[in-house]
Design a protein around this motif. Sequence first.
Motif, PDB file in Angstrom:
ATOM      1  N   ARG A  91       0.472  -1.513   0.143  1.00 32.33           N
ATOM      2  CA  ARG A  91       0.035   0.204  -0.658  1.00 32.33           C
ATOM      3  C   ARG A  91       0.661   0.840   0.090  1.00 32.33           C
ATOM      4  N   CYS A  92       0.314   2.538  -0.848  1.00 33.51           N
ATOM      5  CA  CYS A  92       0.617   3.642  -0.044  1.00 33.51           C
ATOM      6  C   CYS A  92      -0.148   5.438   0.132  1.00 33.51           C
ATOM      7  N   HIS A  93       0.303   5.337   1.174  1.00 31.76           N
ATOM      8  CA  HIS A  93      -0.458   6.853   1.320  1.00 31.76           C
ATOM      9  C   HIS A  93       0.152   7.967   0.850  1.00 31.76           C
ATOM     10  N   PHE A  94      -0.529   8.704  -0.243  1.00 30.82           N
ATOM     11  CA  PHE A  94      -0.262   9.792   0.039  1.00 30.82           C
ATOM     12  C   PHE A  94      -0.901  10.952  -0.256  1.00 30.82           C
ATOM     13  N   ILE A  95      -0.630  12.065  -0.219  1.00 28.41           N
ATOM     14  CA  ILE A  95      -2.136  13.688  -0.410  1.00 28.41           C
ATOM     15  C   ILE A  95      -1.664  14.350  -1.434  1.00 28.41           C
ATOM     16  N   GLN A  96      -1.875  14.793  -2.279  1.00 31.01           N
ATOM     17  CA  GLN A  96      -1.937  15.317  -3.292  1.00 31.01           C
ATOM     18  C   GLN A  96      -2.275  16.745  -3.262  1.00 31.01           C
ATOM     19  N   SER A  97      -1.646  17.948  -3.916  1.00 32.53           N
ATOM     20  CA  SER A  97      -1.953  19.337  -3.734  1.00 32.53           C
ATOM     21  C   SER A  97      -2.463  19.846  -5.130  1.00 32.53           C
ATOM     22  N   MET A  98      -3.440  20.529  -5.362  1.00 30.25           N
ATOM     23  CA  MET A  98      -3.658  21.254  -6.809  1.00 30.25           C
ATOM     24  C   MET A  98      -3.743  22.458  -6.426  1.00 30.25           C
ATOM     25  N   TYR A  99      -2.579  23.357  -7.398  1.00 31.49           N
ATOM     26  CA  TYR A  99      -3.053  24.325  -6.903  1.00 31.49           C
ATOM     27  C   TYR A  99      -2.714  25.090  -8.663  1.00 31.49           C
ATOM     28  N   HIS A 100      -3.582  26.201  -9.037  1.00 29.19           N
ATOM     29  CA  HIS A 100      -3.277  27.075  -9.868  1.00 29.19           C
ATOM     30  C   HIS A 100      -2.054  27.146 -10.565  1.00 29.19           C
ATOM     31  N   ALA A 101      -1.638  26.972 -11.381  1.00 30.42           N
ATOM     32  CA  ALA A 101      -0.414  26.893 -11.617  1.00 30.42           C
ATOM     33  C   ALA A 101       0.022  28.067 -11.967  1.00 30.42           C
ATOM     34  N   THR A 102      -0.557  29.087 -12.137  1.00 28.11           N
ATOM     35  CA  THR A 102      -0.045  30.491 -12.568  1.00 28.11           C
ATOM     36  C   THR A 102      -0.167  31.874 -11.158  1.00 28.11           C
ATOM     37  N   GLU A 103      -1.330  31.659 -10.576  1.00 26.59           N
ATOM     38  CA  GLU A 103      -1.263  31.806  -9.503  1.00 26.59           C
ATOM     39  C   GLU A 103      -1.047  31.571  -8.076  1.00 26.59           C
ATOM     40  N   GLY A 104      -1.047  30.368  -8.111  1.00 31.13           N
ATOM     41  CA  GLY A 104      -0.390  29.382  -6.993  1.00 31.13           C
ATOM     42  C   GLY A 104      -1.514  29.051  -5.966  1.00 31.13           C
ATOM     43  N   TYR A 105      -2.034  29.491  -5.692  1.00 28.25           N
ATOM     44  CA  TYR A 105      -3.441  29.735  -4.275  1.00 28.25           C
ATOM     45  C   TYR A 105      -3.259  27.529  -4.815  1.00 28.25           C
ATOM     46  N   LEU A 106      -3.337  27.201  -3.432  1.00 30.39           N
ATOM     47  CA  LEU A 106      -4.079  26.139  -3.439  1.00 30.39           C
ATOM     48  C   LEU A 106      -6.004  25.961  -3.394  1.00 30.39           C
ATOM     49  N   ALA A 107      -5.918  24.746  -4.614  1.00 27.16           N
ATOM     50  CA  ALA A 107      -7.197  25.163  -5.016  1.00 27.16           C
ATOM     51  C   ALA A 107      -7.367  23.498  -4.592  1.00 27.16           C
ATOM     52  N   ALA A 108      -7.258  22.335  -3.720  1.00 27.54           N
ATOM     53  CA  ALA A 108      -7.774  21.299  -3.527  1.00 27.54           C
ATOM     54  C   ALA A 108      -7.026  20.627  -3.088  1.00 27.54           C
ATOM     55  N   THR A 109      -6.870  19.567  -2.592  1.00 30.05           N
ATOM     56  CA  THR A 109      -5.851  18.302  -2.164  1.00 30.05           C
ATOM     57  C   THR A 109      -6.898  16.674  -1.646  1.00 30.05           C
ATOM     58  N   LYS A 136       9.546   3.721  -1.195  1.00 29.72           N
ATOM     59  CA  LYS A 136      10.199   4.239  -0.309  1.00 29.72           C
ATOM     60  C   LYS A 136      11.179   5.003  -0.193  1.00 29.72           C
ATOM     61  N   ALA A 137      11.844   5.357  -1.283  1.00 30.39           N
ATOM     62  CA  ALA A 137      13.149   6.706  -1.688  1.00 30.39           C
ATOM     63  C   ALA A 137      12.048   7.442  -1.127  1.00 30.39           C
ATOM     64  N   MET A 138      11.148   7.517  -2.126  1.00 38.63           N
ATOM     65  CA  MET A 138       9.820   8.730  -2.166  1.00 38.63           C
ATOM     66  C   MET A 138       9.822   8.916  -0.908  1.00 38.63           C
ATOM     67  N   GLN A 139       8.997   8.489  -0.480  1.00 35.61           N
ATOM     68  CA  GLN A 139       8.571   8.630   1.201  1.00 35.61           C
ATOM     69  C   GLN A 139       9.391   9.370   1.978  1.00 35.61           C
ATOM     70  N   GLU A 140      10.793   8.603   1.234  1.00 32.97           N
ATOM     71  CA  GLU A 140      11.908   8.942   2.524  1.00 32.97           C
ATOM     72  C   GLU A 140      11.717  10.997   2.060  1.00 32.97           C
ATOM     73  N   ARG A 141      12.243  10.729   1.360  1.00 33.56           N
ATOM     74  CA  ARG A 141      12.474  12.404   0.658  1.00 33.56           C
ATOM     75  C   ARG A 141      11.565  13.069   0.890  1.00 33.56           C
ATOM     76  N   HIS A 142      10.053  12.592   1.181  1.00 38.08           N
ATOM     77  CA  HIS A 142       9.026  13.361   1.973  1.00 38.08           C
ATOM     78  C   HIS A 142       9.050  13.201   3.396  1.00 38.08           C
ATOM     79  N   ALA A 143       9.654  12.609   4.127  1.00 35.09           N
ATOM     80  CA  ALA A 143       9.450  12.626   5.282  1.00 35.09           C
ATOM     81  C   ALA A 143       9.542  14.092   6.059  1.00 35.09           C
ATOM     82  N   ALA A 144      10.647  14.195   5.875  1.00 34.82           N
ATOM     83  CA  ALA A 144      11.265  15.575   6.563  1.00 34.82           C
ATOM     84  C   ALA A 144      10.320  16.753   6.333  1.00 34.82           C
ATOM     85  N   LEU A 145       9.164  16.205   5.418  1.00 34.96           N
ATOM     86  CA  LEU A 145       8.677  17.531   4.899  1.00 34.96           C
ATOM     87  C   LEU A 145       7.224  18.039   5.848  1.00 34.96           C
TER      88      LEU A 145
END
Length: 161
Positions: A91-109, A136-145
């Motif tokens: 299994r994988c547990h992740f979160i995605q964040s959707m941003y307006h690509a030019t204005e930069g605001y967070l629209a949804a997760t 696992k390597a991706m998860q480890e890169r993201h662990a400190a975020l």
Amino acid sequence: MTSDALFRSSVMTVEPQWIDYNGHLNMAYYNVLFDHGVDEAFAGLGLGPDYVKTHNASFYTMEVHLTYLRELMEGDPVSITLQMLDCDAKRCHFIQSMYHATEGYLAATSEQICMHVDMGLKKSAPFPAEIHDNIKAMQERHAALPRPPQVGHVIGIPRKA
């Protein structure tokens, strides 16, 4: 604000046929955009379109929690980030964040859990070692975020005690 450690999708555009009678992006199409984002991210892990053919396996979404934060309109450019929160053999547990690509605001997760599946047996199965190592390597890169505040969010109407 996003980190360089996060996966970032290509820029996608809100299509005219996705606009609802309120004049903004219909809720169903947030899922379409998030799905394209996860497909891009997982292709980079070795789980692209050819993976189903070569391994007779895929990954199925088990649970999704979408949070709508700001409207998107027809023609808006969007990009998706993906932060791998946890993983195990299947299994994988992740979160995605959707941003307006030019204005930069967070629209949804979109917080999700997916399961690796043997397509022949239609049962869960461990990821191949090289794929699991990539995840696992991706998860480890993201662990400190920092974990976005939407992770683990419980839905309900707040009541005063």
